[in-house]
Design a protein around this motif. Structure first.
Motif, PDB file in Angstrom:
ATOM      1  N   SER A  58       9.857 -32.391 -14.344  1.00 39.54           N
ATOM      2  CA  SER A  58       9.458 -33.709 -14.841  1.00 39.54           C
ATOM      3  C   SER A  58       8.838 -34.563 -13.739  1.00 39.54           C
ATOM      4  O   SER A  58       7.873 -35.294 -13.991  1.00 39.54           O
ATOM      5  CB  SER A  58      10.659 -34.422 -15.466  1.00 39.54           C
ATOM      6  N   ILE A  59       9.339 -34.467 -12.507  1.00 34.31           N
ATOM      7  CA  ILE A  59       8.724 -35.202 -11.396  1.00 34.31           C
ATOM      8  C   ILE A  59       7.306 -34.690 -11.146  1.00 34.31           C
ATOM      9  O   ILE A  59       6.367 -35.481 -10.972  1.00 34.31           O
ATOM     10  CB  ILE A  59       9.588 -35.075 -10.124  1.00 34.31           C
ATOM     11  N   ILE A  60       7.137 -33.372 -11.160  1.00 33.03           N
ATOM     12  CA  ILE A  60       5.797 -32.793 -10.973  1.00 33.03           C
ATOM     13  C   ILE A  60       4.868 -33.229 -12.104  1.00 33.03           C
ATOM     14  O   ILE A  60       3.701 -33.563 -11.879  1.00 33.03           O
ATOM     15  CB  ILE A  60       5.885 -31.262 -10.860  1.00 33.03           C
ATOM     16  N   GLY A  61       5.384 -33.243 -13.337  1.00 40.42           N
ATOM     17  CA  GLY A  61       4.572 -33.670 -14.475  1.00 40.42           C
ATOM     18  C   GLY A  61       4.157 -35.122 -14.386  1.00 40.42           C
ATOM     19  O   GLY A  61       3.016 -35.482 -14.704  1.00 40.42           O
ATOM     20  N   ILE A  62       5.069 -35.988 -13.940  1.00 36.47           N
ATOM     21  CA  ILE A  62       4.740 -37.410 -13.795  1.00 36.47           C
ATOM     22  C   ILE A  62       3.681 -37.601 -12.721  1.00 36.47           C
ATOM     23  O   ILE A  62       2.711 -38.354 -12.903  1.00 36.47           O
ATOM     24  CB  ILE A  62       6.016 -38.223 -13.484  1.00 36.47           C
ATOM     25  N   VAL A  63       3.838 -36.910 -11.593  1.00 36.41           N
ATOM     26  CA  VAL A  63       2.854 -37.036 -10.508  1.00 36.41           C
ATOM     27  C   VAL A  63       1.490 -36.508 -10.949  1.00 36.41           C
ATOM     28  O   VAL A  63       0.449 -37.136 -10.716  1.00 36.41           O
ATOM     29  CB  VAL A  63       3.358 -36.313  -9.238  1.00 36.41           C
TER      30      VAL A  63
END
Length: 110
Positions: A58-63
């Motif tokens: 989810s962090i990678i997706g947000i970035v």
């Protein structure tokens, strides 16, 4: 003289006859052999939404979604909507992961 057999009366008669012909239907229980074929994969997905892998994804997706929206240049409306969808899904997964790490019981899905 009033008509007895109208459309409305026919609908009521058909509904009444179906009500008389109906039998009692019981819902399948969750135990034993009454489970649906897609319940097990959905349970697996729900359990994996609160782990460290979901947090990292989810962090990678947000970035990635944020970078696409900021430096994407001229993207089509369809691409922009897909990026928004990815961003929302990543935020939901992040919120579930953060909630389960703050509280011991995790997020509750209805």
């Amino acid at each position: 003289m009033k008509k007895i057999f109208t459309k409305r009366n026919a609908v009521f008669l058909a509904s009444f006859l179906m009500l008389l012909r109906s039998k009692t239907v019981y819902a399948a229980s969750s135990g034993g052999g009454g489970s649906l074929p897609w319940e097990t994969p959905l349970q697996t997905v729900m359990q994996s939404m609160d782990g460290p892998v979901a947090y990292a994804v989810s962090i990678i997706g947000i970035v990635a979604a944020g970078a696409t929206l900021i430096w994407g240049g001229e993207v089509s409306e369809f691409t922009r909507r897909i990026v928004y969808l990815v961003l929302i899904i990543a935020l939901v997964a992040l919120a579930t992961s953060v909630y389960s790490s703050l509280f011991s019981n995790g997020a509750v899905f209805f």
